[in-house]
Design a protein around this motif. Structure first.
Motif, short mmCIF file in Angstrom:
data_model
loop_
_atom_site.label_atom_id
_atom_site.label_comp_id
_atom_site.label_asym_id
_atom_site.label_seq_id
_atom_site.Cartn_x
_atom_site.Cartn_y
_atom_site.Cartn_z
N PRO A 1 10.90 4.91 11.16
CA PRO A 1 11.01 5.04 9.57
C PRO A 1 12.35 6.12 9.16
O PRO A 1 13.15 5.72 8.43
CB PRO A 1 9.77 5.80 9.18
N PHE A 2 12.54 6.96 10.17
CA PHE A 2 13.61 7.99 9.93
C PHE A 2 14.91 7.12 10.03
O PHE A 2 15.83 7.36 9.36
CB PHE A 2 13.49 9.10 10.98
N LEU A 3 15.11 6.30 11.07
CA LEU A 3 16.51 5.65 11.41
C LEU A 3 16.65 4.54 10.31
O LEU A 3 17.71 4.29 9.94
CB LEU A 3 16.16 4.75 12.90
N GLU A 4 15.28 3.79 9.90
CA GLU A 4 15.62 3.02 8.71
C GLU A 4 16.19 3.51 7.54
O GLU A 4 16.88 2.86 6.67
CB GLU A 4 14.26 2.23 8.47
N ARG A 5 15.57 4.69 7.22
CA ARG A 5 16.06 5.38 5.79
C ARG A 5 17.65 5.71 5.94
O ARG A 5 18.35 5.66 4.94
CB ARG A 5 15.36 6.67 5.43
N ILE A 6 18.10 6.17 7.07
CA ILE A 6 19.40 6.31 7.35
C ILE A 6 20.42 5.35 7.56
O ILE A 6 21.41 5.21 6.63
CB ILE A 6 19.92 7.52 8.60
N LEU A 7 20.10 4.18 8.13
CA LEU A 7 21.01 3.22 8.75
C LEU A 7 20.54 1.89 7.92
O LEU A 7 21.34 1.06 7.56
CB LEU A 7 21.09 2.87 10.15
N ASN B 1 9.88 -9.17 3.05
CA ASN B 1 9.01 -8.59 1.95
C ASN B 1 9.62 -8.05 0.58
O ASN B 1 9.14 -8.15 -0.43
CB ASN B 1 7.97 -7.50 2.50
N ARG B 2 10.92 -7.60 0.90
CA ARG B 2 11.91 -7.25 -0.27
C ARG B 2 12.44 -8.30 -0.96
O ARG B 2 12.96 -8.16 -1.92
CB ARG B 2 12.85 -6.25 0.42
N ALA B 3 12.51 -9.48 -0.32
CA ALA B 3 13.09 -10.84 -0.90
C ALA B 3 12.51 -11.54 -1.86
O ALA B 3 12.97 -12.23 -2.65
CB ALA B 3 13.42 -11.91 0.18
N VAL B 4 10.84 -11.02 -2.06
CA VAL B 4 10.17 -11.91 -3.13
C VAL B 4 9.49 -10.94 -3.96
O VAL B 4 9.31 -9.73 -3.59
CB VAL B 4 9.28 -12.70 -2.32
N ASP B 5 8.76 -11.21 -5.14
CA ASP B 5 8.03 -10.53 -6.05
C ASP B 5 6.57 -10.56 -5.19
O ASP B 5 6.15 -11.18 -4.47
CB ASP B 5 8.02 -11.04 -7.48
N GLN B 6 5.79 -9.71 -5.81
CA GLN B 6 4.32 -9.45 -5.07
C GLN B 6 3.73 -10.79 -5.05
O GLN B 6 2.89 -11.07 -4.18
CB GLN B 6 3.53 -8.14 -5.70
N ASP B 7 3.73 -11.39 -6.25
CA ASP B 7 2.94 -12.57 -6.38
C ASP B 7 3.34 -13.98 -5.52
O ASP B 7 2.61 -14.78 -5.61
CB ASP B 7 2.71 -13.01 -8.04
N ILE C 1 0.59 -1.22 0.03
CA ILE C 1 0.07 0.12 0.05
C ILE C 1 0.69 1.25 -0.03
O ILE C 1 0.33 2.25 -0.10
CB ILE C 1 -0.85 0.06 1.25
N PHE C 2 2.20 1.24 0.30
CA PHE C 2 3.14 2.23 0.48
C PHE C 2 4.12 2.07 -0.74
O PHE C 2 4.24 1.05 -0.84
CB PHE C 2 3.77 2.25 1.72
N ARG C 3 4.51 3.37 -1.09
CA ARG C 3 5.68 3.19 -1.97
C ARG C 3 6.72 2.68 -1.34
O ARG C 3 6.94 2.44 -0.01
CB ARG C 3 5.89 4.76 -2.41
N GLU C 4 7.92 2.32 -2.05
CA GLU C 4 9.11 1.66 -1.45
C GLU C 4 9.73 2.42 -0.34
O GLU C 4 10.18 1.81 0.66
CB GLU C 4 9.87 1.16 -2.58
N GLU C 5 9.83 3.85 -0.73
CA GLU C 5 10.46 4.60 0.50
C GLU C 5 9.72 4.51 1.64
O GLU C 5 10.24 5.13 2.75
CB GLU C 5 11.06 6.02 -0.24
N HIS C 6 8.43 4.51 1.48
CA HIS C 6 7.91 4.45 2.60
C HIS C 6 7.26 3.29 3.37
O HIS C 6 6.40 3.28 4.22
CB HIS C 6 6.55 5.26 2.49
#
Length: 395
Positions: free
Chosen positions: A254-260, A318-324, A71-76
């Motif tokens: 979310p702020f820490l995850e974007r930085i580190l 969730n980043r390790a697999v495709d949506q399907d 539901i979110f874009r990748e950066e969020h």
């Protein structure tokens, strides 16, 4: 937990085939039905059966993680998944506190509930009913959720059906058909996924054992190294912790995850957990305001660190697999987590009971041994976050 372990992969596959929304609605509806029946249990086996059916038919968490990621874009995505882990963590904290407060209402609130009433005959029905009513409201609201499966326009800020957009959509359909003709990669051979699931299971075992031990330790008498807290006082500590989780996960994580990045945040959190748990036996030596203040601070920090680790591993899975394949991947994670979390309370209780028998030991007496073993499990989890064990997907 056993019922959830048996069916989590199945519900994940259903979510990949028919969508996230139907599984979410089915899961919340099962809470309404079987949680109510659990409160009305007339014997032990009815209670066991209703809990088993609740776990088996509630394949909610896996599709919810996939939904929050999509539901979110990748950066969020960190914000979406941190919301899920926060809700899960708050539920584990507030749930027992609410149950302890509302259980046996005829004894605690005789002016409101008669011993001859339904709540007197079924002393645990009131907390179950409150949770079921809340789940009923969530079930109704879930019908208005948008479906996220097969959403391919993540990079478009508008939905204008221009000629170029239609051409692009046609190309995407052809590309999708080509991918369907190609055999999907086995999830069990996807090492970035499986390694993150294994690490997730280790930290889940630690968290469940800690939750069991914390309550036992806080309730045990001072002479046994505990805090001599009542169940109400423990509930107050957990309530404060639950509120802090909500604030941290929605603002700072979310702020820490974007930085580190999720892995580095998990490593730092795991390392900081070890000296924090080491301090618990020494906190028990205090009394009065000093004990209450430091205990609340330690509990808040410990749960913030734990949820930060879990959220980071959610992101990796969730980043390790495709949506399907995301629903099935989260189903596998739920299966492993359920098995380890089922062992956590039993192992934690047995460890605490054994430690109580060695109060006069020369090496790590009493509760010091309990928190030492928890630190060993935490250290193993931290070591597993390094290469070559934990891998990330690189497209």
């Amino acid at each position: 937990m056993f019922g959830r372990a048996l069916t989590s992969v199945f519900w994940g596959l259903v979510a990949d085939r028919y969508g996230r929304k139907p599984v979410i609605i089915m899961g919340t509806a099962s809470v309404v039905i079987f949680n109510t029946l659990f409160g009305l249990s007339v014997n032990f086996w009815m209670a066991v059966l209703t809990r088993f059916l609740l776990g088996s038919l509630n394949g909610l968490l896996g599709p919810i993680k996939a939904y929050a990621c999509e539901i979110f874009r990748e950066e969020h995505q960190a914000l979406g998944l941190s919301t899920v882990s926060t809700a899960w963590g708050i539920g584990l904290i507030i749930g027992p506190a609410l149950g302890g407060f509302l259980a046996q209402p005829a004894e605690k609130f005789p002016n409101l509930f008669s011993s001859e009433s339904l709540f007197g005959k079924f002393p645990y029905f009131l907390p179950c009913l409150c949770i079921s009513l809340f789940a009923f409201g969530v079930t109704i609201a879930a019908f208005w959720l948008p479906e996220t499966l097969h959403r391919h326009n993540d990079d478009d800020d508008s939905c204008d059906l221009s000629y170029d957009a239609l051409e692009s959509a046609s190309a995407e359909v052809k590309e999708e058909e080509g991918r369907e003709a190609t055999p999907k990669k086995s999830l069990l051979k996807n090492w970035p996924l499986m390694s993150s699931i294994i690490v997730y299971c280790v930290f889940s075992l630690h968290d469940m054992a800690y939750s069991e031990i914390f309550s036992l330790w806080a309730n045990s008498p001072k002479k046994l190294g505990g805090l001599n807290y009542s169940t109400q006082m423990v509930g107050e500590v957990l309530a404060i912790t639950g509120f802090s989780l909500l604030v941290f996960q929605l603002s700072l994580y979310p702020f820490l995850e974007r930085i580190l990045g999720p892995i580095m945040v998990a490593r730092i959190a795991g390392v900081l957990t070890i000296p924090l748990l080491t301090s618990y036996p020494y906190i028990a030596m205090l009394s009065g305001f000093g004990l209450a203040f430091l205990l609340n601070c330690a509990s808040v920090v410990k749960n913030l660190l734990s949820v930060s680790i879990i959220t980071g591993l959610f992101i990796l899975q969730n980043r390790a697999v495709d949506q399907d394949q995301r629903g099935a991947a989260n189903g596998i994670a739920m299966t492993g987590m359920s098995l380890f979390k089922a062992a956590g309370p039993a192992g934690g209780g047995a460890l605490f009971s054994w430690a109580q028998k060695r109060l006069d030991a020369s090496f790590l007496p009493g509760s010091q041994m309990v928190f030492f073993v928890l630190n060993v499990v935490e250290a193993i989890g931290v070591l597993m976050t390094f290469k070559p064990f934990l891998a990330q997907r690189h497209d």
